[in-house]
Design a protein around this motif. Structure first.
Motif, mmCIF file in Angstrom:
data_model
loop_
_atom_site.group_PDB
_atom_site.id
_atom_site.type_symbol
_atom_site.label_atom_id
_atom_site.label_comp_id
_atom_site.label_asym_id
_atom_site.label_seq_id
_atom_site.Cartn_x
_atom_site.Cartn_y
_atom_site.Cartn_z
ATOM 1 N N UNK A 187 105.525 45.355 79.894
ATOM 2 C CA UNK A 187 105.183 43.124 80.516
ATOM 3 C C UNK A 187 105.913 43.535 81.795
ATOM 4 N N UNK A 188 106.508 44.880 82.507
ATOM 5 C CA UNK A 188 106.394 44.833 83.611
ATOM 6 C C UNK A 188 105.271 46.208 84.443
ATOM 7 N N UNK A 189 105.152 46.366 85.903
ATOM 8 C CA UNK A 189 104.259 46.428 86.737
ATOM 9 C C UNK A 189 104.763 48.206 86.807
ATOM 10 N N UNK B 22 105.444 41.891 101.205
ATOM 11 C CA UNK B 22 106.934 41.951 99.584
ATOM 12 C C UNK B 22 107.229 40.667 99.514
ATOM 13 N N UNK B 23 107.174 40.715 98.473
ATOM 14 C CA UNK B 23 108.093 39.036 98.482
ATOM 15 C C UNK B 23 110.055 39.698 97.560
ATOM 16 N N UNK B 24 110.024 38.153 97.137
ATOM 17 C CA UNK B 24 112.098 38.453 97.661
ATOM 18 C C UNK B 24 111.768 39.190 96.151
ATOM 19 N N UNK B 25 110.819 38.627 95.268
ATOM 20 C CA UNK B 25 111.484 39.823 93.902
ATOM 21 C C UNK B 25 110.791 41.177 94.390
ATOM 22 N N UNK B 26 109.619 41.230 94.330
ATOM 23 C CA UNK B 26 109.182 42.213 95.354
ATOM 24 C C UNK B 26 110.575 43.382 95.094
ATOM 25 N N UNK C 237 101.980 44.843 94.280
ATOM 26 C CA UNK C 237 100.251 45.571 93.979
ATOM 27 C C UNK C 237 100.278 44.112 92.537
ATOM 28 N N UNK C 238 101.196 44.086 91.882
ATOM 29 C CA UNK C 238 101.113 43.586 91.023
ATOM 30 C C UNK C 238 100.893 41.827 91.406
ATOM 31 N N UNK C 239 101.555 41.479 92.108
ATOM 32 C CA UNK C 239 101.371 40.528 92.029
ATOM 33 C C UNK C 239 100.013 39.171 92.930
ATOM 34 N N UNK C 240 100.362 40.770 93.695
ATOM 35 C CA UNK C 240 98.638 40.880 94.623
ATOM 36 C C UNK C 240 97.649 40.440 93.557
ATOM 37 N N UNK C 241 97.055 41.433 92.671
ATOM 38 C CA UNK C 241 95.904 41.071 91.312
ATOM 39 C C UNK C 241 96.183 39.863 90.931
ATOM 40 N N UNK C 242 97.473 39.527 90.233
ATOM 41 C CA UNK C 242 98.174 39.216 89.242
ATOM 42 C C UNK C 242 98.519 37.138 88.923
ATOM 43 N N UNK C 243 98.804 37.593 90.934
ATOM 44 C CA UNK C 243 98.919 36.670 90.734
ATOM 45 C C UNK C 243 101.039 36.105 90.361
ATOM 46 N N UNK C 244 100.768 36.971 89.979
ATOM 47 C CA UNK C 244 102.727 37.024 89.949
ATOM 48 C C UNK C 244 102.684 38.238 88.612
ATOM 49 N N UNK C 245 104.045 39.161 89.064
ATOM 50 C CA UNK C 245 103.847 40.070 87.696
ATOM 51 C C UNK C 245 103.845 39.915 86.563
ATOM 52 N N UNK C 246 104.643 39.155 85.653
ATOM 53 C CA UNK C 246 104.356 39.189 84.477
ATOM 54 C C UNK C 246 103.106 38.416 83.600
#
Length: 441
Positions: A167-169, A96-100, A137-146
């Motif tokens: 534009x978001x997950x 879990x990142x700070x953004x998540x 999950x988005x960050x895991x698969x895409x590197x970033x949510x965007x």
């Protein structure tokens, strides 16, 4: 007959209960939805035969709507894709990142640096609808949510979701994130078709994580026989959304309801649509010619329809800009993954879907036009053949090929200039067909 009478009593009971409690405003908001769904401005709906792709019922099915947490079906679709190709493992750890962690509820509430497995993450999305986990999950698969959101939009186009942008997950409010009832039905069919081994997640009624048990937001699970998915969604702007599927007599239907005024009204309407859809299919088997709209005692669709517009103007209550067109929507084509067969029904005025009125490919080049992505090479080849036959002027001189990418077979035509590739794709999308332009690489 008993079922319909029971539902009428429920509808009347809701209105009476609201009036008795002194909630006249609430009663007025619910009664039109229960008796005449089209009267609610945000309302849009579609009912689809999951096997054939036939649209049994559609009301504002191509009008722009905010998908809210139904978005997470696409987040999970890409997760299933990563699992099936070995890029992700069920027991792999997600951080879990700070953004998540900063996402608004609904969420698990994990702190930055905490972890969970991919298996738990999928359950958290399908059952709890956890926004923090969707971002992780988005960050895991895409590197970033965007970047992951761009992947979501690309896959949506490949599936034939021509009116969808992510534009978001998570589905949290963003005016740029839009879809339609028809596109959500396409996505629902794609999940069932491509990843049946994971689809069961949507039917799971509870999820226990670190000793806390959470219930699925889909109130029709365990209530309506045969219902086994999919996903709910809600924001103030979207209203109450639901994509739901049910099986009866070895026949599966998908219903999508968007813009409901309450959870109860949305669920009641979705159940009505499914029950009526099954009834119509059974009556057709007996030789009757009947539609869902006729069975609901609704008139056939006429009058103005809503189209997305970038222009300024009056919008709906949810802030989506619309323009009015006097034409009737084209006959429904649910998705490109049911192989496109030539049609003879008119689309607009006297223009026929079978007319070869696409722009002629004039200049050779290295640009690619992709007309679908499939799970087998044979389906991709069949799509190429049918597209070539139906649109000879546009594709007759192009080189067709099937490109494989991590188990996905992409039907492509190569040899276009950039301008002509974009012209061809615009024409195909106008016919509600999937098309994507790919630059030389």
């Amino acid at each position: 007959m008993f079922e319909r009478a029971r539902r009428l009593c429920i509808s009347l009971g809701l209105a009476v209960a609201a009036a008795t409690a002194g909630l006249a405003g609430a009663a007025q908001a619910q009664i039109p939805f229960l008796e005449a769904p089209a009267a609610v401005p945000k309302y849009a709906a579609i009912v689809v035969d999951a096997k054939s792709g036939e649209v049994l019922y559609a009301k504002r099915a191509d009008s722009p709507r905010y998908p809210a947490s139904i978005t997470k079906i696409m987040t999970l679709y890409l997760t299933f894709d990563a699992l099936s190709t070995g890029r992700l493992k069920p027991d792999e750890t997600i951080v879990i990142s700070p953004h998540a962690a900063a996402q608004a509820p609904t969420k698990l509430g994990l702190a930055p640096g905490e972890t969970l497995s991919v298996n738990d993450a999928m359950q958290a999305l399908a059952i709890k609808s956890a926004n923090d986990v969707a971002v992780a999950l988005a960050e895991k698969l895409g590197g970033s949510e965007s970047r992951f959101a761009a992947m979501m939009s690309l896959r949506a186009q490949e599936l034939g979701m021509v009116n969808t942008r992510f534009v978001n997950a998570s589905g949290l409010p963003d005016s740029r994130q839009i879809s339609t009832a028809r596109d959500i039905a396409i996505l629902s069919r794609a999940v069932m078709r491509d990843y049946p081994q994971y689809y069961r997640l949507f039917s799971q009624q509870q999820f226990t994580f670190r000793g806390v048990t959470m219930n699925n937001h889909n109130g029709l699970l365990g209530k309506m026989p045969g219902v086994d998915g999919l996903k709910t969604g809600y924001t103030n702007a979207s209203g109450y959304n639901l994509a739901v599927s049910a099986v009866r007599d070895n026949r599966r239907l998908i219903a999508v309801v968007m813009g409901g005024p309450s959870t109860a009204a949305r669920d009641l309407n979705a159940e009505d649509l499914l029950l009526t859809g099954f009834d119509v299919m059974n009556r057709r088997d007996r030789g009757e010619r009947i539609t869902v709209a006729q069975n609901l005692f609704e008139p056939e669709p006429t009058g103005p329809i809503m189209r997305p517009s970038a222009e300024q103007g009056d919008g709906e209550q949810d802030g989506l800009k619309i323009v009015l067109a006097s034409a009737t929507p084209p006959p429904a084509q649910v998705s490109n993954f049911t192989i496109v067969e030539p049609r003879t029904t008119a689309l607009r005025g006297t223009q026929s879907a079978d007319r070869d009125d696409k722009p002629e490919r004039k200049a050779a080049g290295r640009w690619i036009v992709q007309v679908g992505a499939f799970k087998s090479k044979s389906l991709a080849k069949k799509q190429l053949t049918l597209i070539d036959q139906r649109f000879k002027k546009a594709f007759g001189k192009a080189d067709s090929r099937v490109a494989e990418d991590d188990g996905t077979y992409k039907a492509q035509f190569k040899g276009f200039s950039e301008d002509n590739a974009r012209d061809v794709c615009r024409s195909l999308k106008a016919k509600k067909m999937a098309c994507m332009v790919i630059s030389p690489g």
